[in-house]
Design an enzyme around this catalytic site. Sequence first.
Site, PDB file in Angstrom:
ATOM      1  N   HIS A  24      38.365  11.640  26.485  1.00 20.12           N
ATOM      2  CA  HIS A  24      38.497  12.967  25.898  1.00 20.12           C
ATOM      3  C   HIS A  24      38.006  13.020  24.458  1.00 20.12           C
ATOM      4  O   HIS A  24      38.422  13.872  23.683  1.00 20.12           O
ATOM      5  CB  HIS A  24      39.966  13.417  25.953  1.00 20.12           C
TER       6      HIS A  24
ATOM      7  N   GLU B 107      32.030  14.084  35.978  1.00 22.21           N
ATOM      8  CA  GLU B 107      31.911  13.073  34.929  1.00 22.21           C
ATOM      9  C   GLU B 107      31.038  11.938  35.465  1.00 22.21           C
ATOM     10  O   GLU B 107      31.217  11.486  36.591  1.00 22.21           O
ATOM     11  CB  GLU B 107      33.298  12.560  34.518  1.00 22.21           C
TER      12      GLU B 107
ATOM     13  N   GLU C 297      38.370   9.070  39.789  1.00 19.36           N
ATOM     14  CA  GLU C 297      37.684   8.914  38.504  1.00 19.36           C
ATOM     15  C   GLU C 297      38.056   7.594  37.813  1.00 19.36           C
ATOM     16  O   GLU C 297      38.703   7.587  36.769  1.00 19.36           O
ATOM     17  CB  GLU C 297      37.973  10.090  37.586  1.00 19.36           C
TER      18      GLU C 297
END
Length: 404
Positions: A233, A263, A359
């Site tokens: 982030h 992503e 992820e």
Amino acid sequence: MSDDMSRLEMWHHGEKEFSPFSEAEMMRRQNDVRGWMVENDVDACLFTSYHCINYYAGFLYCYFGRKYGMVIDGDKATTISAGIDGGQPWRRTFGDNITYTDWRKDNFFFAVQSLTKGVKRVGVEFDHLNLDYMEQLKDALPGVEFIDVAQPSMWMRAIKSKEEQDLIRIGTRTCDLGGAACVAAVAAGVPEHEVALATTNAMVREIAKSFPFVELMDTWTWFQSGINTDGAHNPVTNKLVEEGDILSLNTFPMIFGYYTALERTLFCGSASNVELDLWGKNVAVHERGLELIKPGARCCDIAIELNEMYREWDLLKYRSFGYGHSFGVLSHYYGREAGVELREDIDTVLEPGMVVSMEPMIMIPHGEPGAGGYREHDILIVGEDGAENITGFPYGPEHNIIRN
């Protein structure tokens, strides 16, 4: 107080606005709350969070230092908004709306009182109310018993309807288009923020084209290069992309309060053998994780099996967070269905209708060979017999070494 300084208003300006969700879908959501209220002897619920008000009303508020709410009782559903928003909250609300003015500091609570007369037990979101807020509610509603509705609401939201899945599919398609715009913008010497701007602009334009009316808000991109990839982030900076940099592509379209994401690990121009090895191992974990997402699988079991893959390569110490999470009404500043996260401490069983990501990420510390963050991210809809991967953007070294 003079008559022209009223505490509450009914600012029903214009007509109700387009929603991607049908009347039947919105009634189902509100009636799920009413069913829980009956089972738990609760007279009304006061929702205060971004995600719950958006989920049950279709209205996503702009906080800016003011309180917002939604009261659902046995018959009505009413949002409470600040006068600064005019009639927009009513136009977006599936149900009624009442507006409180700024003329007295307790007008929000006056509105709550007006919608909860005679109640004895009220559901509130314990995870959204700080101590001051709760004390103010107790003062406004003396003698009322407060019951937590945050956790029950989370489980209501965890199973996505067909209409929600359709919207998530549009979001995921938008992610893929943003990814393509990102790749087209990447080159040595280009600042991170310019890549991010090109990516976000492409997604906003796609969202605008996809609906007859849509509020264009909160869509964003995180694009990181080099050392900036070590955190998932980390914010966009004006750092210049350099030849050989590891890159992180992160696209986040926001559509009617619903978040989706793509992503990817990328490299600018070239990747070393060490980097290719690390990248390939993380891709292997990602692919195994995609296979493990299915109905009946426990979140913790998925995490534990994937941990073993990293452990065999002595990479587990570089894993920095869980393997995935639920998707729906959430954003970087609101919402989280924490009961559906792919982590060792979550024993939730995946069910048809859940939408989750895979992820995996490892972060090799600065100064070590192959330093940087490696992460892939796909979104899957859990079905009756398996899971459908609705992300289309390619991953891995054969696709994402960018030579523009």
